[in-house]
Scaffold this motif. Structure first.
Motif, PDB file in Angstrom:
ATOM      1  N   HIS A   1     -47.265 -21.302 -61.695  1.00  0.00           N
ATOM      2  CA  HIS A   1     -46.153 -20.347 -61.591  1.00  0.00           C
ATOM      3  C   HIS A   1     -46.206 -19.326 -62.718  1.00  0.00           C
ATOM      4  O   HIS A   1     -45.930 -18.138 -62.497  1.00  0.00           O
ATOM      5  CB  HIS A   1     -44.811 -21.088 -61.576  1.00  0.00           C
ATOM      6  CG  HIS A   1     -44.536 -21.790 -60.284  1.00  0.00           C
ATOM      7  ND1 HIS A   1     -44.294 -21.122 -59.109  1.00  0.00           N
ATOM      8  CD2 HIS A   1     -44.468 -23.106 -59.978  1.00  0.00           C
ATOM      9  CE1 HIS A   1     -44.090 -21.992 -58.134  1.00  0.00           C
ATOM     10  NE2 HIS A   1     -44.194 -23.213 -58.637  1.00  0.00           N
TER      11      HIS A   1
ATOM     12  N   THR B   1     -38.130 -10.001 -56.535  1.00  0.00           N
ATOM     13  CA  THR B   1     -37.861 -11.305 -55.930  1.00  0.00           C
ATOM     14  C   THR B   1     -38.937 -12.293 -56.339  1.00  0.00           C
ATOM     15  O   THR B   1     -38.644 -13.436 -56.719  1.00  0.00           O
ATOM     16  CB  THR B   1     -37.798 -11.190 -54.394  1.00  0.00           C
ATOM     17  OG1 THR B   1     -36.747 -10.306 -54.041  1.00  0.00           O
ATOM     18  CG2 THR B   1     -37.577 -12.542 -53.743  1.00  0.00           C
TER      19      THR B   1
ATOM     20  N   MET C   1     -38.487 -13.158 -60.101  1.00  0.00           N
ATOM     21  CA  MET C   1     -37.373 -14.084 -60.328  1.00  0.00           C
ATOM     22  C   MET C   1     -37.724 -15.484 -59.835  1.00  0.00           C
ATOM     23  O   MET C   1     -37.392 -16.477 -60.491  1.00  0.00           O
ATOM     24  CB  MET C   1     -36.105 -13.565 -59.640  1.00  0.00           C
ATOM     25  CG  MET C   1     -35.566 -12.313 -60.300  1.00  0.00           C
ATOM     26  SD  MET C   1     -34.069 -11.535 -59.581  1.00  0.00           S
ATOM     27  CE  MET C   1     -33.872 -12.224 -57.995  1.00  0.00           C
ATOM     28  N   TYR C   2     -38.397 -15.578 -58.689  1.00  0.00           N
ATOM     29  CA  TYR C   2     -38.793 -16.872 -58.134  1.00  0.00           C
ATOM     30  C   TYR C   2     -39.714 -17.602 -59.101  1.00  0.00           C
ATOM     31  O   TYR C   2     -39.488 -18.773 -59.432  1.00  0.00           O
ATOM     32  CB  TYR C   2     -39.482 -16.657 -56.780  1.00  0.00           C
ATOM     33  CG  TYR C   2     -40.010 -17.921 -56.149  1.00  0.00           C
ATOM     34  CD1 TYR C   2     -39.158 -18.762 -55.438  1.00  0.00           C
ATOM     35  CD2 TYR C   2     -41.350 -18.273 -56.244  1.00  0.00           C
ATOM     36  CE1 TYR C   2     -39.628 -19.933 -54.851  1.00  0.00           C
ATOM     37  CE2 TYR C   2     -41.832 -19.430 -55.665  1.00  0.00           C
ATOM     38  CZ  TYR C   2     -40.977 -20.258 -54.972  1.00  0.00           C
ATOM     39  OH  TYR C   2     -41.446 -21.403 -54.391  1.00  0.00           O
ATOM     40  N   GLU C   3     -40.754 -16.922 -59.553  1.00  0.00           N
ATOM     41  CA  GLU C   3     -41.715 -17.557 -60.456  1.00  0.00           C
ATOM     42  C   GLU C   3     -41.076 -17.886 -61.802  1.00  0.00           C
ATOM     43  O   GLU C   3     -41.323 -18.963 -62.360  1.00  0.00           O
ATOM     44  CB  GLU C   3     -42.953 -16.674 -60.642  1.00  0.00           C
ATOM     45  CG  GLU C   3     -43.725 -16.396 -59.367  1.00  0.00           C
ATOM     46  CD  GLU C   3     -44.207 -17.628 -58.618  1.00  0.00           C
ATOM     47  OE1 GLU C   3     -44.346 -18.711 -59.225  1.00  0.00           O
ATOM     48  OE2 GLU C   3     -44.465 -17.514 -57.408  1.00  0.00           O
ATOM     49  N   ALA C   4     -40.256 -16.992 -62.324  1.00  0.00           N
ATOM     50  CA  ALA C   4     -39.583 -17.253 -63.607  1.00  0.00           C
ATOM     51  C   ALA C   4     -38.662 -18.460 -63.492  1.00  0.00           C
ATOM     52  O   ALA C   4     -38.579 -19.274 -64.424  1.00  0.00           O
ATOM     53  CB  ALA C   4     -38.807 -16.021 -64.066  1.00  0.00           C
ATOM     54  N   SER C   5     -37.983 -18.600 -62.360  1.00  0.00           N
ATOM     55  CA  SER C   5     -37.079 -19.742 -62.203  1.00  0.00           C
ATOM     56  C   SER C   5     -37.872 -21.046 -62.149  1.00  0.00           C
ATOM     57  O   SER C   5     -37.436 -22.061 -62.694  1.00  0.00           O
ATOM     58  CB  SER C   5     -36.186 -19.585 -60.966  1.00  0.00           C
ATOM     59  OG  SER C   5     -36.925 -19.717 -59.772  1.00  0.00           O
ATOM     60  N   TRP C   6     -39.047 -21.047 -61.522  1.00  0.00           N
ATOM     61  CA  TRP C   6     -39.872 -22.252 -61.490  1.00  0.00           C
ATOM     62  C   TRP C   6     -40.405 -22.611 -62.877  1.00  0.00           C
ATOM     63  O   TRP C   6     -40.465 -23.788 -63.235  1.00  0.00           O
ATOM     64  CB  TRP C   6     -41.031 -22.109 -60.505  1.00  0.00           C
ATOM     65  CG  TRP C   6     -40.648 -22.593 -59.146  1.00  0.00           C
ATOM     66  CD1 TRP C   6     -40.295 -21.845 -58.065  1.00  0.00           C
ATOM     67  CD2 TRP C   6     -40.541 -23.958 -58.733  1.00  0.00           C
ATOM     68  NE1 TRP C   6     -39.985 -22.656 -57.000  1.00  0.00           N
ATOM     69  CE2 TRP C   6     -40.137 -23.963 -57.383  1.00  0.00           C
ATOM     70  CE3 TRP C   6     -40.755 -25.177 -59.361  1.00  0.00           C
ATOM     71  CZ2 TRP C   6     -39.938 -25.129 -56.664  1.00  0.00           C
ATOM     72  CZ3 TRP C   6     -40.560 -26.337 -58.641  1.00  0.00           C
ATOM     73  CH2 TRP C   6     -40.163 -26.309 -57.305  1.00  0.00           C
TER      74      TRP C   6
ATOM     75  N   ALA D   1     -38.897 -21.917 -65.744  1.00  0.00           N
ATOM     76  CA  ALA D   1     -37.741 -22.452 -66.477  1.00  0.00           C
ATOM     77  C   ALA D   1     -37.385 -23.854 -65.978  1.00  0.00           C
ATOM     78  O   ALA D   1     -37.117 -24.761 -66.779  1.00  0.00           O
ATOM     79  CB  ALA D   1     -36.550 -21.511 -66.329  1.00  0.00           C
ATOM     80  N   TRP D   2     -37.379 -24.047 -64.662  1.00  0.00           N
ATOM     81  CA  TRP D   2     -37.066 -25.360 -64.104  1.00  0.00           C
ATOM     82  C   TRP D   2     -38.079 -26.397 -64.588  1.00  0.00           C
ATOM     83  O   TRP D   2     -37.714 -27.517 -64.945  1.00  0.00           O
ATOM     84  CB  TRP D   2     -37.057 -25.309 -62.572  1.00  0.00           C
ATOM     85  CG  TRP D   2     -36.815 -26.659 -61.968  1.00  0.00           C
ATOM     86  CD1 TRP D   2     -35.600 -27.226 -61.681  1.00  0.00           C
ATOM     87  CD2 TRP D   2     -37.806 -27.637 -61.623  1.00  0.00           C
ATOM     88  NE1 TRP D   2     -35.785 -28.492 -61.170  1.00  0.00           N
ATOM     89  CE2 TRP D   2     -37.125 -28.759 -61.126  1.00  0.00           C
ATOM     90  CE3 TRP D   2     -39.187 -27.667 -61.680  1.00  0.00           C
ATOM     91  CZ2 TRP D   2     -37.791 -29.896 -60.681  1.00  0.00           C
ATOM     92  CZ3 TRP D   2     -39.859 -28.803 -61.247  1.00  0.00           C
ATOM     93  CH2 TRP D   2     -39.159 -29.908 -60.751  1.00  0.00           C
TER      94      TRP D   2
ATOM     95  N   GLU E   1     -37.317 -27.579 -68.031  1.00  0.00           N
ATOM     96  CA  GLU E   1     -36.173 -28.491 -68.017  1.00  0.00           C
ATOM     97  C   GLU E   1     -36.566 -29.854 -67.446  1.00  0.00           C
ATOM     98  O   GLU E   1     -36.188 -30.903 -67.984  1.00  0.00           O
ATOM     99  CB  GLU E   1     -35.025 -27.889 -67.200  1.00  0.00           C
ATOM    100  CG  GLU E   1     -33.786 -28.749 -67.201  1.00  0.00           C
ATOM    101  CD  GLU E   1     -32.617 -28.121 -66.444  1.00  0.00           C
ATOM    102  OE1 GLU E   1     -31.621 -28.849 -66.236  1.00  0.00           O
ATOM    103  OE2 GLU E   1     -32.686 -26.940 -66.058  1.00  0.00           O
TER     104      GLU E   1
END
Length: 180
Positions: free
Chosen positions: A122, A156, A159-164, A166-167, A170
């Motif tokens: 990602h 889009t 944001m999708y890749e950045a959220s993965w 970050a997830w 975590e």
């Protein structure tokens, strides 16, 4: 969405040979809708039979069978019809989420490595999208409506890749927490 509609969109942007269309597809729509070159050629034949596109021998085709495809009025009408339909919500179906549930109920399964692998993939795609953004949509540039829409699509993906990414960070913190 069908491959035909993705191809109609791409051909509406620019008439192309099948080869050039497949290469352009890989670098644009292909980020969001995958298709092999073989699938693209099969679909072009179906679309031509349906009267949505027409082909002619490419001027630079020489002795090859290279064809130049363009959208016909029936294809433009079909693209407009399809684009106006409500789009179904994409449902998340990810085997890793089920594996995490299994980890939660049976104990540590060593999923860290898989999450690290995915995080790297990602992060790599995020870097590619950000490079495209820097190249094609420089900050402060005056963009046409078409370019602003293309930028929205790219955002889009960013944001999708950045959220993965970050997830994943975590998730790794939770899996590595000794308090289990």
């Amino acid at each position: 969405m069908s491959l035909a509609h993705a191809l109609l969109t791409s051909l509406q942007e620019k008439s192309s040979s099948g080869y050039d269309l497949a290469r352009r597809f890989d670098k644009s729509i292909g980020f969001f809708w995958r298709a092999t070159h073989q699938q693209i050629y099969r679909e072009l034949a179906r679309m031509e039979a349906a009267g949505w596109i027409a082909s002619q021998a490419a001027p630079d085709g020489g002795r090859t069978r290279k064809k130049l495809y363009q959208v016909c009025p029936a294809g433009r009408k079909e693209l407009k019809r399809w684009a106006r339909e409500p789009a179904p919500m994409v449902e998340l179906r990810d085997e890793l989420m089920v594996r995490l549930r299994a980890d939660a109920v049976v104990g540590p399964l060593g999923l860290d490595k898989e999450i690290e692998r995915r995080a790297a993939l990602h992060a790599e795609k995020l870097a590619a999208y950000e490079a495209i953004e820097a190249r094609d949509f420089p900050a402060g540039a005056e963009l046409s409506r078409e370019a602003r829409i293309q930028h929205l699509i790219l955002k889009t993906g960013i944001m999708y890749e950045a959220s993965w990414v970050a997830w994943s960070q975590e998730a790794l913190a939770v899996l590595q927490d000794a308090k289990g």
